[in-house]
Design an enzyme around this catalytic site. Structure first.
Site, short mmCIF file in Angstrom:
data_model
loop_
_atom_site.label_atom_id
_atom_site.label_comp_id
_atom_site.label_asym_id
_atom_site.label_seq_id
_atom_site.Cartn_x
_atom_site.Cartn_y
_atom_site.Cartn_z
N GLY A 150 10.66 -33.19 -11.30
CA GLY A 150 12.02 -33.58 -11.65
C GLY A 150 12.86 -34.13 -10.51
N MET B 189 4.85 -36.35 -19.18
CA MET B 189 3.41 -36.58 -19.19
C MET B 189 2.76 -36.66 -20.58
SD MET B 189 3.04 -36.94 -16.07
CE MET B 189 1.28 -36.96 -15.78
N LYS B 190 3.57 -36.74 -21.61
CA LYS B 190 2.98 -36.85 -22.95
C LYS B 190 3.19 -38.25 -23.49
CE LYS B 190 2.00 -32.52 -24.39
NZ LYS B 190 1.65 -31.70 -25.52
N ILE B 191 2.27 -38.66 -24.35
CA ILE B 191 2.41 -39.99 -24.94
C ILE B 191 3.41 -39.91 -26.09
CG2 ILE B 191 1.18 -41.79 -26.22
CD1 ILE B 191 -1.05 -41.47 -24.27
N ASN C 214 11.35 -45.82 -19.13
CA ASN C 214 10.39 -45.00 -18.39
C ASN C 214 10.30 -45.52 -16.96
OD1 ASN C 214 8.17 -43.17 -17.95
ND2 ASN C 214 6.77 -44.90 -18.15
N HIS D 258 7.59 -45.85 -13.83
CA HIS D 258 6.15 -45.78 -13.59
C HIS D 258 5.88 -46.14 -12.13
CE1 HIS D 258 1.96 -45.69 -14.75
NE2 HIS D 258 1.79 -46.79 -14.03
C1 GRF Z 1 7.34 -40.37 -10.80
O1 GRF Z 1 6.65 -40.84 -9.68
C2 GRF Z 1 7.23 -41.35 -11.94
O2 GRF Z 1 6.98 -42.64 -11.55
C3 GRF Z 1 6.07 -40.83 -12.74
O3 GRF Z 1 6.10 -39.44 -12.59
C4 GRF Z 1 6.70 -39.10 -11.35
C5 GRF Z 1 7.71 -38.04 -11.62
O4 GRF Z 1 8.20 -37.47 -10.45
N1 GRF Z 1 6.18 -41.28 -14.12
P1 GRF Z 1 9.41 -36.45 -10.50
O5 GRF Z 1 9.03 -35.36 -11.50
O6 GRF Z 1 10.63 -37.19 -10.93
O7 GRF Z 1 9.52 -35.91 -9.10
#
Ligand code: GRF
Length: 187
Positions: free
Chosen positions: A14, A88-90, A105, A107
């Site tokens: 987070g 982490m879920k689709i 999102n 990425h």
């Molecule tokens: C980030 O690097 C983002 O790009 C990916 O998941 C990571 C989440 O990091 N989708 P955090 O939980 O915000 O530290």
């Protein structure tokens, strides 16, 4: 300024959530984090919601149930924007259709390169010269929606998974807020 109520979905650390909470304290930043949703009860990121008195929900039921609960909460909290920040879920096509809100999102690659997971290892294995992060709208294709913003840096020969992650996340903390500002620039 009337800030748009925003819901952030997380599954882990987070740090992007924390960054968005900090940014949203700025009077001119267009959103307020009104709700945090996690599928993982142990997500460290929940601490940021707790510390800042932001309502949060842990929902780890099956997909259909999860999506119905979330749709109700989104209505209840008058959410205009959903940010996926390390979720982490689709997300299913049905959910996207029923949500009828903006959903974005972040990425950790220069999409369309390296969609999906284990991105840093794949980037190093492929001997890429450049990488970065992308903020994009969410559609039914994994990491496939319209790009809003991308930030990049050159990879040095000493970089490893850890250093790539650190450099990428530093850029994420700029890219995510900038993307949100861009979305609401004209309204
Ligand atoms: C980030 O690097 C983002 O790009 C990916 O998941 C990571 C989440 O990091 N989708 P955090 O939980 O915000 O530290």
């Amino acid at each position: 300024m009337v800030k748009k109520n925003t819901c952030v979905f997380i599954s882990g650390r987070g740090s992007n959530l924390k960054n968005l909470i900090n940014k949203s304290r700025d009077y001119n930043f267009p959103i307020k984090i009104a709700l945090v949703i996690s599928n993982n009860a142990n997500a460290l990121g929940l601490l940021h919601a707790k510390k800042n008195n932001i309502p949060y929900l842990i929902i780890n039921t099956n997909k259909t149930c999860f999506e119905n609960i979330v749709l109700n909460e989104i209505k209840k909290y008058k959410i205009s924007l959903v940010c996926l920040a390390g979720y982490m879920k689709i997300i299913s096509k049905n959910f996207i259709i029923n949500l009828k809100k903006k959903m974005i999102n972040i990425h950790p690659t220069l999409l369309p390169k390296f969609k999906g997971l284990n991105t840093y290892k794949r980037i190093i294995d492929k001997k890429e010269i450049k990488t970065g992060c992308t903020v994009h709208f969410v559609n039914e294709k994994l990491d496939g929606g319209k790009k809003i913003i991308q930030k990049s840096f050159f990879i040095s020969k000493n970089d490893n998974i850890k250093s790539l992650q650190e450099k990428t996340q530093k850029l994420e903390y700029k890219a995510f807020p900038e993307a949100i500002i861009q979305i609401y620039r004209y309204n």
